[in-house]
Design an enzyme around this catalytic site. Structure first.
Site, mmCIF file in Angstrom:
data_model
loop_
_atom_site.group_PDB
_atom_site.id
_atom_site.type_symbol
_atom_site.label_atom_id
_atom_site.label_comp_id
_atom_site.label_asym_id
_atom_site.label_seq_id
_atom_site.Cartn_x
_atom_site.Cartn_y
_atom_site.Cartn_z
ATOM 1 N N ARG A 72 -3.610 14.901 -14.582
ATOM 2 C CA ARG A 72 -3.792 15.554 -13.277
ATOM 3 C C ARG A 72 -5.132 15.226 -12.612
ATOM 4 O O ARG A 72 -5.624 15.979 -11.787
ATOM 5 C CB ARG A 72 -3.598 17.075 -13.392
ATOM 6 C CG ARG A 72 -2.184 17.471 -13.817
ATOM 7 C CD ARG A 72 -1.990 18.969 -13.815
ATOM 8 N NE ARG A 72 -0.617 19.306 -14.114
ATOM 9 C CZ ARG A 72 -0.109 19.454 -15.338
ATOM 10 N NH1 ARG A 72 -0.900 19.271 -16.387
ATOM 11 N NH2 ARG A 72 1.145 19.772 -15.515
ATOM 12 N N LYS A 81 -7.185 5.700 -0.527
ATOM 13 C CA LYS A 81 -5.730 5.540 -0.489
ATOM 14 C C LYS A 81 -5.288 4.821 -1.755
ATOM 15 O O LYS A 81 -5.793 3.739 -2.076
ATOM 16 C CB LYS A 81 -5.307 4.724 0.733
ATOM 17 C CG LYS A 81 -5.146 5.524 2.006
ATOM 18 C CD LYS A 81 -4.497 4.654 3.075
ATOM 19 C CE LYS A 81 -4.264 5.428 4.341
ATOM 20 N NZ LYS A 81 -3.609 4.607 5.384
ATOM 21 N N GLU A 102 -8.516 -8.207 7.945
ATOM 22 C CA GLU A 102 -8.956 -6.807 7.958
ATOM 23 C C GLU A 102 -10.354 -6.681 8.566
ATOM 24 O O GLU A 102 -10.672 -5.685 9.211
ATOM 25 C CB GLU A 102 -8.946 -6.231 6.534
ATOM 26 C CG GLU A 102 -7.569 -6.107 5.903
ATOM 27 C CD GLU A 102 -6.736 -4.958 6.473
ATOM 28 O OE1 GLU A 102 -7.219 -4.257 7.387
ATOM 29 O OE2 GLU A 102 -5.599 -4.773 6.018
ATOM 30 N N LYS A 161 -15.360 1.590 8.296
ATOM 31 C CA LYS A 161 -14.309 2.358 7.625
ATOM 32 C C LYS A 161 -14.849 3.661 7.070
ATOM 33 O O LYS A 161 -14.191 4.703 7.153
ATOM 34 C CB LYS A 161 -13.661 1.536 6.507
ATOM 35 C CG LYS A 161 -12.486 2.292 5.870
ATOM 36 C CD LYS A 161 -11.554 1.418 5.093
ATOM 37 C CE LYS A 161 -10.327 2.225 4.671
ATOM 38 N NZ LYS A 161 -9.358 1.410 3.902
ATOM 39 N N GLU A 191 -5.790 11.040 7.024
ATOM 40 C CA GLU A 191 -5.111 10.309 8.094
ATOM 41 C C GLU A 191 -4.275 11.231 8.990
ATOM 42 O O GLU A 191 -3.094 10.995 9.237
ATOM 43 C CB GLU A 191 -4.232 9.192 7.522
ATOM 44 C CG GLU A 191 -3.919 8.107 8.540
ATOM 45 C CD GLU A 191 -3.208 6.898 7.951
ATOM 46 O OE1 GLU A 191 -2.054 6.669 8.300
ATOM 47 O OE2 GLU A 191 -3.828 6.204 7.120
ATOM 48 N N ARG A 245 -8.092 8.142 11.638
ATOM 49 C CA ARG A 245 -7.934 7.157 10.561
ATOM 50 C C ARG A 245 -6.691 6.285 10.760
ATOM 51 O O ARG A 245 -6.655 5.142 10.298
ATOM 52 C CB ARG A 245 -7.868 7.867 9.206
ATOM 53 C CG ARG A 245 -7.783 6.883 8.032
ATOM 54 C CD ARG A 245 -8.009 7.519 6.682
ATOM 55 N NE ARG A 245 -7.914 6.532 5.627
ATOM 56 C CZ ARG A 245 -8.211 6.742 4.360
ATOM 57 N NH1 ARG A 245 -8.654 7.933 3.976
ATOM 58 N NH2 ARG A 245 -8.090 5.790 3.461
ATOM 59 N N ASN A 263 -4.770 1.227 11.045
ATOM 60 C CA ASN A 263 -3.502 0.552 10.786
ATOM 61 C C ASN A 263 -3.090 -0.404 11.903
ATOM 62 O O ASN A 263 -1.916 -0.741 12.026
ATOM 63 C CB ASN A 263 -2.393 1.592 10.567
ATOM 64 C CG ASN A 263 -2.579 2.348 9.259
ATOM 65 O OD1 ASN A 263 -2.732 1.751 8.204
ATOM 66 N ND2 ASN A 263 -2.591 3.663 9.333
ATOM 67 N N HIS A 316 -0.544 -3.066 11.173
ATOM 68 C CA HIS A 316 0.079 -2.783 9.885
ATOM 69 C C HIS A 316 1.539 -2.357 9.989
ATOM 70 O O HIS A 316 2.323 -2.599 9.070
ATOM 71 C CB HIS A 316 -0.720 -1.716 9.138
ATOM 72 C CG HIS A 316 -2.005 -2.214 8.564
ATOM 73 N ND1 HIS A 316 -2.992 -2.763 9.342
ATOM 74 C CD2 HIS A 316 -2.474 -2.256 7.279
ATOM 75 C CE1 HIS A 316 -4.022 -3.121 8.560
ATOM 76 N NE2 HIS A 316 -3.719 -2.829 7.322
ATOM 77 N N HIS A 375 3.613 -4.543 7.639
ATOM 78 C CA HIS A 375 4.371 -4.048 6.489
ATOM 79 C C HIS A 375 5.847 -4.435 6.602
ATOM 80 O O HIS A 375 6.510 -4.712 5.589
ATOM 81 C CB HIS A 375 4.225 -2.531 6.368
ATOM 82 C CG HIS A 375 2.869 -2.111 5.899
ATOM 83 N ND1 HIS A 375 2.433 -0.808 5.963
ATOM 84 C CD2 HIS A 375 1.833 -2.809 5.363
ATOM 85 C CE1 HIS A 375 1.197 -0.727 5.487
ATOM 86 N NE2 HIS A 375 0.822 -1.933 5.117
ATOM 87 N N HIS A 383 -0.833 -9.785 2.272
ATOM 88 C CA HIS A 383 -1.013 -8.635 3.153
ATOM 89 C C HIS A 383 -1.817 -9.002 4.397
ATOM 90 O O HIS A 383 -1.441 -8.667 5.526
ATOM 91 C CB HIS A 383 -1.708 -7.499 2.392
ATOM 92 C CG HIS A 383 -2.042 -6.312 3.246
ATOM 93 N ND1 HIS A 383 -1.079 -5.479 3.764
ATOM 94 C CD2 HIS A 383 -3.234 -5.834 3.693
ATOM 95 C CE1 HIS A 383 -1.657 -4.535 4.492
ATOM 96 N NE2 HIS A 383 -2.961 -4.722 4.457
#
Length: 565
Positions: free
Chosen positions: A323, A345, A387, A429, A439, A443, A447, A450, A454, A467
């Site tokens: 956990r 992330k 990026e 960032k 997000e 934030r 993207n 993206h 994606h 990517h």
């Protein structure tokens, strides 16, 4: 003042006794507001150089510009600064152009701790757009003028400053406390001798409100992988598990383990298969198997040594094993160094969508050694540049200008230029992540490209397009969609295409039926109430989220960008 605050300030006040703090930065960066609050907190006198000039001449700054021009004003400014730095125990706010004079820069450096209050061009525009008292900003195109001045002055501010702090959208009280924390950490005896010679730079991800456990440093340097003391400071016990892959482990695993072993740290290697195709449950279970077999405890820190896939897998494992256990990011690809290692992330892919399963879980520290990029294939290096370009497009137009001028040096792997690009990307960032960890707002602007990207990765099969390559093509799609939505000009779109061509990245989307793109984009994490939300550009340096895209415009954009190839 409460007792706790008094205890904090007493040692810093004593340490700073008779030491001047000098604020530099653009018009609108907050030098006066933050300077007054900082002076009040530290029991110092606040002095504003522009105010002093007005007091001595009896007229306002615009009048001086009108009568004597900028040359006359700069001469008066230099004369005033020579006198002001002779004072003791002051907080001095300088004019935005004070650093243009080399003698001024040396004078400031030698007579106090110089702090660069940096703000993005967007923030500067927001703060100064109604100001009629700044002669250099009286123009019809204020944003362009601010960007021009920022490009001219940013490097000079950084050259002069001992400390850099972003004065973005955080409150004054938070920024003052952040400044005080940085001042506490300064070694005043060596700062002037060593501040500009340091090979390593450290920036922070400072959450609001800041907590010791969740805020963390990002160390950036060339050849710092073996500085085990940086890692030791974040370890609750001298036992770690190092997660890497079959490509990176032969290059850097032994070097890292040896450095840790010399400091009494026992390390357990966990080697995963390489590639985006392995970012799944099966590979995640390999990490869990190794941790359980080696009886790893809640104080056993996981070290992610590799690119974005290793970082995402290790972070997700750390978030869920027992956990939650500590983890540290040690990114070895450019893309991971400027993006995936920062912000917390973590996750894995699902056959139906990229990064759809994961958690927000912050590392204890990020250790970025740009020397590891020497073994990075050219294709992977170029993918990371996508990026980096993104940060210039969404919020930092001056950085975009800098990238246009220095792309050839980035491709040549100039270590100084690489470190600068990594630092500026991470600072951008970090500032966004600190204000929107989960997000829920700004934030999402990270993207850009993206949603399309994606879809490309998933539609073509994970690993076929890297990517960064997919993000590059996706960014061109987003730019063209922005043009068709009448947000940016054709000239801006061409400029964006040009920089991706400079970087050796694709600018055309792969051939897939537009209906396939649309179907894959419904699996995007930004979908809300059944509507896909796109990150578009109002201009280079300012991004916006839009959900009101007419389906015909979207389909036409996809078809047009495939035809570009």
């Amino acid at each position: 003042m409460n007792l706790t605050k008094t205890k904090i300030l007493q040692p810093i006040q004593k340490k700073l006794e008779d030491t001047n703090i000098i604020l530099v930065g653009m018009m609108g960066a907050g030098k006066t507001t933050i300077g007054k609050a900082l002076a009040n907190s530290l029991g110092k006198e606040f002095v504003d150089s522009d105010h002093e000039i007005q007091e001595r001449t009896g007229v306002k700054i615009p009048v001086i510009f009108e009568i004597e021009g900028e040359t006359g004003f700069r001469k008066r400014e230099s004369e005033v600064l020579v006198e002001l730095v002779k004072k003791n125990n002051i907080v001095l706010a300088t004019g935005g152009g004070a650093v243009l004079n080399q003698e001024n820069r040396r004078l400031l450096e030698q007579n106090g701790i110089v702090i660069y209050l940096r703000a993005s061009v967007n923030d500067l525009y927001r703060r100064t757009r109604h100001d009629k008292n700044r002669p250099l900003l009286q123009t019809q195109n204020l944003f362009a003028r601010l960007n021009e001045l920022y490009v001219q002055r940013d490097a000079l501010y950084r050259e002069t400053a001992h400390v850099i702090i972003d004065s973005g959208k955080q409150g004054v009280r938070y920024l003052v406390q952040k400044l005080i924390n940085k001042l506490i950490a300064i070694n005043f005896n060596s700062i002037k001798q060593n501040s500009h010679q340091n090979t390593m730079q450290t920036i922070s991800v400072d959450f609001t409100p800041s907590t010791e456990k969740r805020s963390y440093p990002i160390h950036i340097g060339h050849g710092i992988l073996e500085q085990a003391d940086l890692i030791l400071s974040c370890l609750p016990q001298k036992r770690v598990a190092i997660v890497s892959n079959t490509t990176i482990a032969p290059l850097y695993m032994e070097k890292l383990r040896t450095a840790l072993d010399k400091n009494g740290v026992v390390s357990i290697p966990i080697i995963l298969p390489d590639g985006e195709v392995h970012k799944n449950w099966a590979t995640l279970n390999l990490i869990f198997d190794a941790l359980l077999k080696n009886h790893c405890e809640r104080n056993t820190t996981l070290l992610a040594l590799g690119g974005g896939v290793v970082g995402d897998l290790t972070g997700f494992a750390a978030a869920t094993y027992l956990r939650g256990v500590p983890f540290i990011q040690i990114p070895t690809t450019l893309l991971a160094q400027v993006d995936s290692s920062v912000g917390g992330k973590t996750g894995i892919n699902h056959p139906l969508g990229k990064n759809m399963i994961g958690a927000f879980y912050q590392p204890r520290m990020v250790l970025t050694d740009s020397a590891t990029l020497s073994t990075l294939p050219d294709r992977e290096l170029r993918a990371g540049l996508a990026e980096i370009i993104k940060y210039g497009l969404i919020r930092d137009p001056a950085f975009f200008d800098w990238l246009e001028q220095n792309m050839h040096r980035l491709l040549a792997r100039d270590p100084v230029i690489l470190n600068e690009a990594i630092r500026r990307s991470c600072e951008n960032k970090a500032e966004i992540v600190a204000t929107d960890e989960k997000e829920k707002g700004v934030r999402a602007l990270l993207n850009l490209g993206h949603t399309f990207g994606h879809a490309i990765e998933n539609g073509m099969g994970y690993g076929i397009w890297l990517h960064g390559e997919a993000v590059a093509a996706g960014t061109i799609l987003a730019a063209e969609l922005s043009r068709r939505m009448k947000l940016i000009s054709e000239a801006d779109v061409n400029r964006i295409r040009k920089i991706f061509i400079q970087a050796g990245l694709p600018i055309a989307a792969p051939e897939m039926p537009p209906e396939k793109y649309l179907q894959l984009m419904t699996l995007d994490k930004k979908v809300e109430s059944g509507k896909t939300r796109f990150i578009l550009l109002n201009r280079i340096g300012e991004a916006v989220m839009r959900a009101d895209i007419p389906p015909t415009v979207l389909t036409e954009t996809i078809s047009a960008c495939m035809a570009d190839g």
